[in-house]
Design a protein around this motif. Structure first.
Motif, PDB file in Angstrom:
ATOM      1  N   VAL A   1       6.614  51.862  14.051  1.00  0.00           N
ATOM      2  CA  VAL A   1       7.992  51.806  13.551  1.00  0.00           C
ATOM      3  C   VAL A   1       8.022  52.164  12.070  1.00  0.00           C
ATOM      4  O   VAL A   1       8.843  52.981  11.620  1.00  0.00           O
ATOM      5  CB  VAL A   1       8.601  50.408  13.784  1.00  0.00           C
ATOM      6  CG1 VAL A   1       9.959  50.302  13.083  1.00  0.00           C
ATOM      7  CG2 VAL A   1       8.758  50.128  15.268  1.00  0.00           C
ATOM      8  N   GLU A   2       7.119  51.585  11.307  1.00  0.00           N
ATOM      9  CA  GLU A   2       7.098  51.839   9.870  1.00  0.00           C
ATOM     10  C   GLU A   2       6.813  53.304   9.567  1.00  0.00           C
ATOM     11  O   GLU A   2       7.383  53.880   8.637  1.00  0.00           O
ATOM     12  CB  GLU A   2       6.054  50.943   9.200  1.00  0.00           C
ATOM     13  CG  GLU A   2       6.456  49.481   9.180  1.00  0.00           C
ATOM     14  CD  GLU A   2       5.427  48.617   8.469  1.00  0.00           C
ATOM     15  OE1 GLU A   2       4.312  49.112   8.201  1.00  0.00           O
ATOM     16  OE2 GLU A   2       5.728  47.454   8.196  1.00  0.00           O
ATOM     17  N   GLU A   3       5.926  53.904  10.347  1.00  0.00           N
ATOM     18  CA  GLU A   3       5.624  55.318  10.148  1.00  0.00           C
ATOM     19  C   GLU A   3       6.851  56.172  10.442  1.00  0.00           C
ATOM     20  O   GLU A   3       7.152  57.134   9.725  1.00  0.00           O
ATOM     21  CB  GLU A   3       4.458  55.727  11.048  1.00  0.00           C
ATOM     22  CG  GLU A   3       4.027  57.173  10.909  1.00  0.00           C
ATOM     23  CD  GLU A   3       3.486  57.486   9.526  1.00  0.00           C
ATOM     24  OE1 GLU A   3       3.820  58.563   8.999  1.00  0.00           O
ATOM     25  OE2 GLU A   3       2.751  56.656   8.953  1.00  0.00           O
ATOM     26  N   MET A   4       7.588  55.802  11.479  1.00  0.00           N
ATOM     27  CA  MET A   4       8.766  56.565  11.881  1.00  0.00           C
ATOM     28  C   MET A   4       9.853  56.537  10.802  1.00  0.00           C
ATOM     29  O   MET A   4      10.554  57.528  10.583  1.00  0.00           O
ATOM     30  CB  MET A   4       9.317  55.999  13.191  1.00  0.00           C
ATOM     31  CG  MET A   4      10.423  56.835  13.822  1.00  0.00           C
ATOM     32  SD  MET A   4       9.843  58.457  14.375  1.00  0.00           S
ATOM     33  CE  MET A   4       8.714  57.980  15.683  1.00  0.00           C
ATOM     34  N   VAL A   5       9.991  55.403  10.101  1.00  0.00           N
ATOM     35  CA  VAL A   5      11.077  55.259   9.121  1.00  0.00           C
ATOM     36  C   VAL A   5      10.558  55.331   7.685  1.00  0.00           C
ATOM     37  O   VAL A   5      11.276  54.961   6.754  1.00  0.00           O
ATOM     38  CB  VAL A   5      11.839  53.934   9.339  1.00  0.00           C
ATOM     39  CG1 VAL A   5      12.454  53.885  10.727  1.00  0.00           C
ATOM     40  CG2 VAL A   5      10.943  52.731   9.092  1.00  0.00           C
ATOM     41  N   SER A   6       9.354  55.821   7.512  1.00  0.00           N
ATOM     42  CA  SER A   6       8.720  55.789   6.185  1.00  0.00           C
ATOM     43  C   SER A   6       9.457  56.623   5.139  1.00  0.00           C
ATOM     44  O   SER A   6       9.300  56.394   3.944  1.00  0.00           O
ATOM     45  CB  SER A   6       7.265  56.248   6.277  1.00  0.00           C
ATOM     46  OG  SER A   6       7.192  57.579   6.762  1.00  0.00           O
ATOM     47  N   ASP A   7      10.269  57.568   5.557  1.00  0.00           N
ATOM     48  CA  ASP A   7      11.004  58.391   4.599  1.00  0.00           C
ATOM     49  C   ASP A   7      12.486  58.036   4.536  1.00  0.00           C
ATOM     50  O   ASP A   7      13.293  58.825   4.046  1.00  0.00           O
ATOM     51  CB  ASP A   7      10.838  59.874   4.952  1.00  0.00           C
ATOM     52  CG  ASP A   7       9.401  60.340   4.785  1.00  0.00           C
ATOM     53  OD1 ASP A   7       8.799  59.997   3.750  1.00  0.00           O
ATOM     54  OD2 ASP A   7       8.873  61.008   5.686  1.00  0.00           O
ATOM     55  N   ILE A   8      12.824  56.856   5.024  1.00  0.00           N
ATOM     56  CA  ILE A   8      14.196  56.364   4.972  1.00  0.00           C
ATOM     57  C   ILE A   8      14.357  55.447   3.757  1.00  0.00           C
ATOM     58  O   ILE A   8      13.474  54.652   3.443  1.00  0.00           O
ATOM     59  CB  ILE A   8      14.546  55.577   6.261  1.00  0.00           C
ATOM     60  CG1 ILE A   8      14.482  56.482   7.488  1.00  0.00           C
ATOM     61  CG2 ILE A   8      15.917  54.918   6.151  1.00  0.00           C
ATOM     62  CD1 ILE A   8      15.545  57.545   7.528  1.00  0.00           C
ATOM     63  N   ASN A   9      15.482  55.562   3.056  1.00  0.00           N
ATOM     64  CA  ASN A   9      15.797  54.659   1.953  1.00  0.00           C
ATOM     65  C   ASN A   9      16.161  53.300   2.545  1.00  0.00           C
ATOM     66  O   ASN A   9      17.187  53.154   3.197  1.00  0.00           O
ATOM     67  CB  ASN A   9      16.970  55.225   1.141  1.00  0.00           C
ATOM     68  CG  ASN A   9      17.322  54.381  -0.059  1.00  0.00           C
ATOM     69  OD1 ASN A   9      17.128  53.173  -0.080  1.00  0.00           O
ATOM     70  ND2 ASN A   9      17.868  55.027  -1.081  1.00  0.00           N
ATOM     71  N   LYS A  10      15.336  52.312   2.319  1.00  0.00           N
ATOM     72  CA  LYS A  10      15.528  51.016   2.970  1.00  0.00           C
ATOM     73  C   LYS A  10      16.732  50.252   2.425  1.00  0.00           C
ATOM     74  O   LYS A  10      17.346  49.461   3.149  1.00  0.00           O
ATOM     75  CB  LYS A  10      14.259  50.159   2.825  1.00  0.00           C
ATOM     76  CG  LYS A  10      12.983  50.826   3.352  1.00  0.00           C
ATOM     77  CD  LYS A  10      13.113  51.249   4.794  1.00  0.00           C
ATOM     78  CE  LYS A  10      11.807  51.783   5.354  1.00  0.00           C
ATOM     79  NZ  LYS A  10      11.346  53.024   4.685  1.00  0.00           N
ATOM     80  N   SER A  11      17.077  50.480   1.171  1.00  0.00           N
ATOM     81  CA  SER A  11      18.210  49.747   0.583  1.00  0.00           C
ATOM     82  C   SER A  11      19.556  50.249   1.089  1.00  0.00           C
ATOM     83  O   SER A  11      20.505  49.470   1.210  1.00  0.00           O
ATOM     84  CB  SER A  11      18.175  49.865  -0.945  1.00  0.00           C
ATOM     85  OG  SER A  11      17.047  49.239  -1.466  1.00  0.00           O
ATOM     86  N   GLN A  12      19.642  51.538   1.354  1.00  0.00           N
ATOM     87  CA  GLN A  12      20.858  52.139   1.919  1.00  0.00           C
ATOM     88  C   GLN A  12      20.402  53.355   2.709  1.00  0.00           C
ATOM     89  O   GLN A  12      20.047  54.391   2.148  1.00  0.00           O
ATOM     90  CB  GLN A  12      21.833  52.547   0.811  1.00  0.00           C
ATOM     91  CG  GLN A  12      23.310  52.439   1.167  1.00  0.00           C
ATOM     92  CD  GLN A  12      23.808  53.481   2.179  1.00  0.00           C
ATOM     93  OE1 GLN A  12      23.035  54.214   2.776  1.00  0.00           O
ATOM     94  NE2 GLN A  12      25.115  53.554   2.363  1.00  0.00           N
ATOM     95  N   VAL A  13      20.401  53.222   4.014  1.00  0.00           N
ATOM     96  CA  VAL A  13      19.706  54.194   4.863  1.00  0.00           C
ATOM     97  C   VAL A  13      20.362  55.572   4.870  1.00  0.00           C
ATOM     98  O   VAL A  13      19.760  56.532   5.364  1.00  0.00           O
ATOM     99  CB  VAL A  13      19.568  53.662   6.301  1.00  0.00           C
ATOM    100  CG1 VAL A  13      18.702  52.402   6.331  1.00  0.00           C
ATOM    101  CG2 VAL A  13      20.941  53.397   6.930  1.00  0.00           C
ATOM    102  N   LEU A  14      21.556  55.696   4.322  1.00  0.00           N
ATOM    103  CA  LEU A  14      22.222  57.001   4.282  1.00  0.00           C
ATOM    104  C   LEU A  14      21.938  57.766   2.995  1.00  0.00           C
ATOM    105  O   LEU A  14      22.249  58.952   2.903  1.00  0.00           O
ATOM    106  CB  LEU A  14      23.741  56.829   4.430  1.00  0.00           C
ATOM    107  CG  LEU A  14      24.243  56.176   5.716  1.00  0.00           C
ATOM    108  CD1 LEU A  14      25.763  56.146   5.725  1.00  0.00           C
ATOM    109  CD2 LEU A  14      23.713  56.897   6.947  1.00  0.00           C
TER     110      LEU A  14
END
Length: 466
Positions: free
Chosen positions: A268-281
């Motif tokens: 899961v972490e690898e899949m979302v590793s390039d997402i801004n965690k504070s504001q995903v957009l």
């Protein structure tokens, strides 16, 4: 001659007493700020209050008076999260009257402008640097030796409040609220409980506490760790991985129940590793100036870990990123002329950083749910709000722990509006507990949606529907 010596001795003792008093609590008006033309268009003071004489712990604060009717408008103590993030974060990036001009740094002092979106237009706000070692707060003990945690931070914040009100008794009758976001979710209910106990015990001065509000609050280790369901709901991970993680982790993502669970969380972490965690957009700018270490079971970035803060002049984010504003703040507050204008005591703090990772902090509280129950059943209204695009403390998790209180619904789930547009959704429970979402906002909700958030706050503190 003896009488003269006696007089000099008495004067010396008097001067010493005044010096001690001055070091214990000082406050000075800020009339102008470098980077902002002319005199301040609002009334602001800065000061220090000593909260521990033994280690000379002095908490620094910014106090901005309401621009409307300060003698009767709400007074709010705003506790920035982190822990150890400066109150300036809230003043300049969330609810305060100042903002930085978003221009590429050219070697001159960053400019400021007077924000039209500010809570201080209709409320007085104290922005506190807490605990010691945060912002411009300091101690005689070095950061490597100084130890603090949840309970000590709240205890010293309470001492701060008592001393502040002793020096500002004209505000004792104002409706008083304690508020904050992120790790403020720990500070706020604990401090509100301490204040409520003081009121019941007749502690002087007795504060006019009217409630509290917290946003995207760190609350409970189980409910805060709901990132996997959030990522699935956002279609960031597919059904197969979600089901595998759910089954192997047995629905608990705050612990790793099995080796399979840990392996699936790594996926899961690898899949979302390039997402801004504070504001995903929003853009994920972290890799641009702070390369991410490779993921592994031994060294893995937690799903619950906050994004790296811009705390050094050597880490410069792109101007298109939100972190560039933090960088401008770093440059501005490390200028001597700015420190002079803010009345910062000389030789107390070297480099100012927005969030100080060097503070030796122990997170002692694993859940504040019982504090919320205690406060609301004692008659203190609460507003729990959530930026709905935050993956650090997801909305569903926050609403999840609220539901465990088993309060009856008074006003069912409905949209709330700002200028005829849906700004979020809200539900009101018994015991004056309100939950609200703010549409498209991130982890520090007012930073992303200041107009909507401030409208929500002001309606709520005045007991008006929003």
């Amino acid at each position: 001659m003896a009488a003269l010596y006696l007089l000099l001795a008495l004067l010396s003792l008097l001067c010493h007493s005044l010096v001690v008093q001055h070091s214990s609590a000082t406050e000075e008006k800020v009339t102008a700020l470098p980077g902002l033309d002319g005199e301040l268009p609002f009334e602001m003071y800065t000061g220090y209050i000593t909260v521990n004489q033994t280690t000379d712990n002095n908490l620094f604060y910014y106090f901005v008076k309401s621009e409307s009717k300060p003698e009767e408008d709400p007074l709010i103590l705003w506790l920035t999260g982190g822990p150890a993030c400066s109150g300036f974060t809230s003043l300049a990036y969330e609810i305060g009257p100042l903002r930085f001009e978003w221009k590429e740094y050219n070697g001159t002092l960053p400019g400021l402008y007077y924000s039209p979106f500010r809570l201080t237009k209709n409320a007085s706000v104290i922005f506190l640097d807490s605990p010691s070692g945060t912002g411009f707060s300091y101690s005689s003990v070095s950061l490597t030796e100084y130890k603090t945690g949840d309970y000590k931070t709240v205890r010293e914040a309470y001492i701060f409040l008592m001393k502040w009100f002793e020096n500002h008794q004209e505000f004792l009758s104002n409706p008083f609220f304690i508020a904050g976001d992120s790790y403020g979710g720990v500070f706020v209910p604990l401090l509100a409980t301490r204040v409520a106990d003081g009121i019941d015990n007749g502690t002087e001065p007795v504060l006019n506490l009217k409630g509290y509000f917290v946003g995207n609050p760190v609350t409970d280790k189980i409910y805060d760790a709901t990132q996997v369901p959030f990522y699935h709901a956002m279609s960031f991970i597919d059904e197969g991985l979600y089901k595998a993680a759910e089954e192997s982790c047995r629905g608990r993502y705050d612990i790793y129940a099995t080796e399979e669970c840990e392996a699936h969380i790594d996926e899961v972490e690898e899949m979302v590793s390039d997402i801004n965690k504070s504001q995903v957009l929003e853009f994920d700018c972290g890799d641009t100036w702070a390369p991410r270490p490779p993921l592994s079971s031994a060294r893995r970035r937690s799903l619950r870990e906050s994004q790296a803060h811009i705390d050094s002049a050597t880490t410069i984010p792109p101007i298109a990123c939100r972190g560039y504003g933090y960088y401008l703040g770093y440059l501005w507050l490390n200028s001597e002329i700015v420190r002079d204008a803010l009345h910062i005591r000389k030789d107390t703090v070297g480099e100012w950083v927005r969030c100080n990772a060097a503070v030796n902090y122990t997170k002692e509280v694993t859940s504040t749910i019982l504090y919320h129950r205690n406060l609301t059943t004692r008659g203190y209204p609460a507003l729990i709000y959530s930026g709905d695009h935050d993956s650090l403390i997801p909305t569903a998790g926050t609403h999840g722990w609220i539901k465990t209180l088993n309060y009856s619904v008074v006003d069912p789930w409905r949209p709330w509006f700002f200028y005829s547009q849906v700004a979020g959704f809200t539900v009101k429970y018994e015991n004056n507990l309100t939950f609200a979402t703010v549409k498209a906002a991130g982890h520090t909700t007012p930073e992303y949606k200041p107009r909507e958030s401030i409208s929500m706050f002001l309606h709520w503190v005045h007991k008006q529907p929003f």
